[in-house]
Design an enzyme around this catalytic site. Structure first.
Site, PDB file in Angstrom:
ATOM      1  N   LEU A  30       0.804  -1.218   0.000  1.00 14.67           N
ATOM      2  CA  LEU A  30       0.000   0.000   0.000  1.00 14.67           C
ATOM      3  C   LEU A  30       0.838   1.270   0.000  1.00 14.67           C
ATOM      4  CD1 LEU A  30      -2.694  -1.120   2.599  1.00 14.67           C
ATOM      5  CD2 LEU A  30      -2.748  -1.339   0.105  1.00 14.67           C
ATOM      6  N   GLY A  33      -1.771   6.475  -2.471  1.00 15.52           N
ATOM      7  CA  GLY A  33      -2.901   6.374  -3.404  1.00 15.52           C
ATOM      8  C   GLY A  33      -3.973   5.462  -2.844  1.00 15.52           C
ATOM      9  N   HIS A  34      -3.544   4.270  -2.379  1.00 16.86           N
ATOM     10  CA  HIS A  34      -4.502   3.361  -1.749  1.00 16.86           C
ATOM     11  C   HIS A  34      -5.138   4.023  -0.522  1.00 16.86           C
ATOM     12  CE1 HIS A  34      -1.554   0.301  -3.478  1.00 16.86           C
ATOM     13  NE2 HIS A  34      -2.679  -0.092  -4.016  1.00 16.86           N
TER      14      HIS A  34
HETATM   15  P1  AMP Z   1      -3.815  -1.928  -6.881  1.00 19.05           P
HETATM   16  O1  AMP Z   1      -3.377  -2.393  -5.534  1.00 19.05           O
HETATM   17  O2  AMP Z   1      -2.721  -1.408  -7.739  1.00 19.05           O
HETATM   18  O3  AMP Z   1      -4.715  -2.934  -7.579  1.00 19.05           O
HETATM   19  O4  AMP Z   1      -4.745  -0.659  -6.624  1.00 19.05           O
HETATM   20  C1  AMP Z   1      -5.860  -0.742  -5.769  1.00 19.05           C
HETATM   21  C2  AMP Z   1      -6.715   0.487  -5.975  1.00 19.05           C
HETATM   22  O5  AMP Z   1      -5.951   1.658  -5.658  1.00 19.05           O
HETATM   23  C3  AMP Z   1      -7.181   0.651  -7.439  1.00 19.05           C
HETATM   24  O6  AMP Z   1      -8.524   1.109  -7.448  1.00 19.05           O
HETATM   25  C4  AMP Z   1      -6.238   1.691  -7.961  1.00 19.05           C
HETATM   26  O7  AMP Z   1      -6.775   2.445  -9.030  1.00 19.05           O
HETATM   27  C5  AMP Z   1      -6.035   2.561  -6.733  1.00 19.05           C
HETATM   28  N1  AMP Z   1      -4.812   3.355  -6.866  1.00 19.05           N
HETATM   29  C6  AMP Z   1      -3.584   2.879  -7.173  1.00 19.05           C
HETATM   30  N2  AMP Z   1      -2.688   3.895  -7.280  1.00 19.05           N
HETATM   31  C7  AMP Z   1      -3.392   5.030  -7.034  1.00 19.05           C
HETATM   32  C8  AMP Z   1      -3.045   6.416  -7.002  1.00 19.05           C
HETATM   33  N3  AMP Z   1      -1.812   6.837  -7.252  1.00 19.05           N
HETATM   34  N4  AMP Z   1      -4.013   7.313  -6.719  1.00 19.05           N
HETATM   35  C9  AMP Z   1      -5.291   6.886  -6.478  1.00 19.05           C
HETATM   36  N5  AMP Z   1      -5.680   5.602  -6.494  1.00 19.05           N
HETATM   37  C10 AMP Z   1      -4.747   4.676  -6.772  1.00 19.05           C
END
Ligand code: AMP
Length: 278
Positions: A30, A33-34
C-alpha cells in the site's frame, strides 16, 4: 481491526457489520494512493473492508504475478492506523477453488487499450471484483482514477449486471514530480524513476495545449508521443484521447475528454491519464 482469510469466516462476521459497507479492493503493497481510497471510505461508510489479494487471473503468463511486491505486515499497520474495520486477505485457493469456470467479461470497453496490451487482464479484474462485491455485500466500492479504464469497466459491469455497490472514483495521488503513485514504481531503479516523470510531463503538456485553445486531437496525441520519445529510457505503448466512459477515441475536443497513455520503462509498464479541461 480484524484480519480474515477465509470466506466462511467473512460470511459469519457480516451479521454484525453496520451499514453502509465500504469496500476498497487492493493488491497490497500500500501507498498514499490506496490510503486516499481508504480515508474516503472511512469518511463515507460505517464498516470499511479493505481486501488485499494479488489476483493471479488479471496477470498475463509473462507478467509479474510472482514478483509483484508484497508487504503484508506493513500494510496491516497502515490500515490499522487509518481505522479500517476488516481486512480480507484470502489465499488464491480460497478465491479460485479448482476447477473454476465462471468469468465476467465486459465487451468492447474491455477490448480497448489495456485490454489490447494485456489480453485477459480485464476479465480477471471484472471477475475478482464481482466476487468481492458479492462476498462483502458492499454498498460502495472505491477505485482510483489512475486506472481510469478499470473504473469505466467496473462501472459498466455494475450497471449491466444490476450489481449493488455505488462505484466511487478517487483522484490520482502523485509523487512530488507528478508520477502517479503505484506499487510497480518499486521496480524502477533511480535513473528509471527519474525518467518515469515523463508520463506526467506529457499529460500536463496535453492539458496545457487544451487550455491554450487547441481542439485538434491529433495534435494533442502527437505532443504526448513527442515528449515520451524525448526520454530515451521510455518507450510509448499507446497515447490517445478518449471518451472517459466508453474509451472510444475522440475526433474533436468539444466534449469531456481523457488523455491516456501507457509507457514501458525497462521491464516496467506504467499507465496514467488526465482529464482535458479548463
Ligand atoms: P492496486 O493495488 O494497484 O490494484 O490498486 C488498488 C486500488 O488503488 C485501485 O482502485 C487503484 O486504481 C487505486 N490506486 C492505485 N494507485 C493510485 C493512485 N496513485 N491514486 C489513487 N488511487 C490509486
Amino acid at each position: 481491526m480484524e484480519v480474515i482469510r477465509e470466506i466462511h469466516e467473512l460470511k459469519a462476521r457480516q451479521a454484525v457489520w453496520n451499514s453502509p459497507v465500504g469496500l476498497v479492493p487492493t493488491m497490497g503493497y500500500l501507498h498514499e494512493g490506496h490510503m486516499a481510497l481508504v480515508r474516503r471510505a472511512r469518511q463515507e461508510t460505517a464498516t470499511v473492508v479493505v481486501t488485499i489479494f494479488v489476483n493471479p487471473t488479471q496477470f498475463g503468463p509473462s507478467e509479474d504475478f510472482e514478483r509483484y511486491p508484497r508487504a503484508f505486515g506493513r500494510d496491516l499497520d497502515l490500515l490499522r492506523s487509518a481505522g479500517v474495520d476488516i481486512v480480507f486477505a484470502p489465499p488464491v485457493s480460497e478465491m479460485y477453488p479448482d476447477p473454476f469456470s465462471t468469468w465476467v467479461e465486459v465487451e468492447e470497453l474491455g477490448e480497448l487499450f489495456e485490454g489490447v496490451s494485456r489480453p485477459g487482464h480485464f476479465r480477471g479484474v471484472a471477475t475478482v471484483c464481482n466476487k468481492l462485491f458479492n462476498l462483502v455485500s458492499a454498498d460502495r466500492a472505491y477505485f482510483g482514477q489512475k486506472d481510469a479504464q478499470q473504473v469505466a469497466i467496473i462501472t459498466k459491469m455494475v450497471c449491466d449486471l444490476n450489481m449493488k455497490p455505488d462505484i466511487v472514483a478517487i483522484t490520482t495521488v502523485r509523487e512530488p514530480d507528478g508520477l502517479a503513485m503505484s506499487s510497480r514504481n518499486a521496480y524502477l531503479n533511480p535513473q528509471q524513476r527519474a525518467a518515469a516523470a515523463v508520463l506526467f510531463r506529457a499529460l500536463n503538456t496535453a492539458c496545457q495545449l487544451y487550455r491554450d485553445g487547441c481542439r485538434d486531437v491529433a495534435m494533442v496525441t502527437r505532443a504526448i508521443a513527442d515528449i515520451v520519445h524525448e526520454e530515451h529510457l521510455a518507450e510509448l505503448d499507446y497515447a490517445a484521447v478518449v471518451d472517459p466512459t466508453s474509451f472510444e477515441e475522440l475526433d474533436t475536443l468539444e466534449r469531456p475528454a481523457l488523455a491516456i497513455l501507457a509507457v514501458r520503462i525497462g521491464t516496467t509498464r506504467l499507465i496514467d491519464n488526465m482529464l482535458l479541461k479548463e
